[in-house]
Design an enzyme around this catalytic site. Sequence first.
Site, PDB file in Angstrom:
ATOM      1  CG  HIS A 289      -2.122   0.869   1.043  1.00  0.00           C
ATOM      2  ND1 HIS A 289      -2.049   2.252   0.979  1.00  0.00           N
ATOM      3  CD2 HIS A 289      -3.435   0.553   0.882  1.00  0.00           C
ATOM      4  CE1 HIS A 289      -3.271   2.741   0.800  1.00  0.00           C
ATOM      5  NE2 HIS A 289      -4.122   1.742   0.741  1.00  0.00           N
ATOM      6  CG  HIS A 290       1.739   5.069  -2.845  1.00  0.00           C
ATOM      7  ND1 HIS A 290       2.855   5.644  -2.278  1.00  0.00           N
ATOM      8  CD2 HIS A 290       1.826   5.330  -4.177  1.00  0.00           C
ATOM      9  CE1 HIS A 290       3.574   6.220  -3.220  1.00  0.00           C
ATOM     10  NE2 HIS A 290       2.978   6.040  -4.383  1.00  0.00           N
ATOM     11  CB  ALA A 291      -0.847   4.404   3.342  1.00  0.00           C
TER      12      ALA A 291
ATOM     13  CG  ASN B  96       3.710   8.211   0.992  1.00  0.00           C
ATOM     14  OD1 ASN B  96       4.148   7.846  -0.087  1.00  0.00           O
ATOM     15  ND2 ASN B  96       3.205   7.375   1.877  1.00  0.00           N
TER      16      ASN B  96
END
Length: 456
Positions: free
Chosen positions: A131-133, A307
């Site tokens: 997951h990009h999180a 991020n």
Amino acid sequence: MEIDEPLSPGGRLFVQPATHQIINSVFGLEQPITLDALRTVISSSLLIKHPRFSSLLVTDNHGREHWRKTEIDINHHIIIRSNPVGEGDNDEEVVNEYLADLTVSSPLTTDKPLWEVHLLSAHKCLVLRIHHALGDGISLVSLMLTLCRKLDDPEQTPTIGPLTSSRQKHKNSGTLESILKLVKMVWFTLVYVFEFMMRGAWVKDGKTAVRGGEGVELWPRKLVTAKFSFEDMKTVKSAVANATINDVLFGVISSGLSKYLDSRSPDSLPEGLQMTGVALVNLRPSPGLQDIKELMKKNAGTAGWGNKVGIVLLPVYYHRNRSDPLQYLKRAKMMMDRKKLSMEAFLSHQIGYFVMKYFGAKVASLLEYKVICNTSFTISNVVGPREEITVTGIPITYMRATSSSLPHAITMHMVSYAGKADMQILVAKDIIPDPEKLAKCFEDALLEMKQHAVQT
């Protein structure tokens, strides 16, 4: 008792429904890997020791997302696909079809940390879903590579080349030149930030045969691979003073899209029509493999992780005249020089942070969603290892990546590895029914530039 940790602003953005993102990476193998060997290498890697990879995503009573530490059962994170996952003898096409389905209809469940490894034994590959999180793409690539070792030195982890630009920097600039540079920076920043804000409001690209829009993220997908030689890209780069690989990539995209549009809608598009790409730019120093190891040794938690990214809008243009294909590169270089001189990425991040702080994550997510709906494609370029590498002693033949589907009808992710650069092209197949032709247009565009570069 450990206290739940709030998600970073960027992490909150990537868990919103409108901008939900999972990175799907695939490692091709010279031979199939056994389940026991895979389980062993994951168990002993830094991957599961990182706090993000051993935490659940939870939401409190106020709707705020947090990370909560949990115990990991590796068996719940390994998905075994012993039989072929599709029909056909071409492993690449079958794996791409499998990945395309994952990008639309297969979210990660929140009852375990947000990552999975799919073992596709029949097709000799591993699919890593993260997951990009959990972090930005470059940091996650660095962390994933701790599973691997160098082919020619099995005791050493792979290295990633420096991400610095090859542009020549003039340290001893005169006063007048410095003032002129400052004026240009201010001007380009104002222009690009204004354009970014207008894209989030109502300004959109003209209608073409490759543009998506609101709701297209739910449409069926198809995935193909465009394959480039890194040496060819360097040959083209050397033909234009101070050009970079990213300049070459955007020149190839501009030329390739022009070729493809000619095949779909000949003589119906105006010369110089703009098609705008969206790229996420990392705004902090990217941790290399050694930095991640030191971070874990010092038990420094997740300091510096996350991020912290900004959005940059990258226009390319439709042109019919291809007597000098290097003109695409020259135009791309001029555009990229101006973008790098501006503070567009930083200020787009600040705008998003301001909106999220005062209006909430849903509003910030809808702003980014609107920007994507009003543009034409997504693009990223990640630098991978220059040398050949292995996992559990098995040589890796290729590295590729794609992400969850977006309102764009075209999403492109390029990863370089051991002299090759593979670009995964994810398309909405009801808008672009022949992505193989699109990939061929990109490959031909690079070869034409190389031929012209060698002749001049």
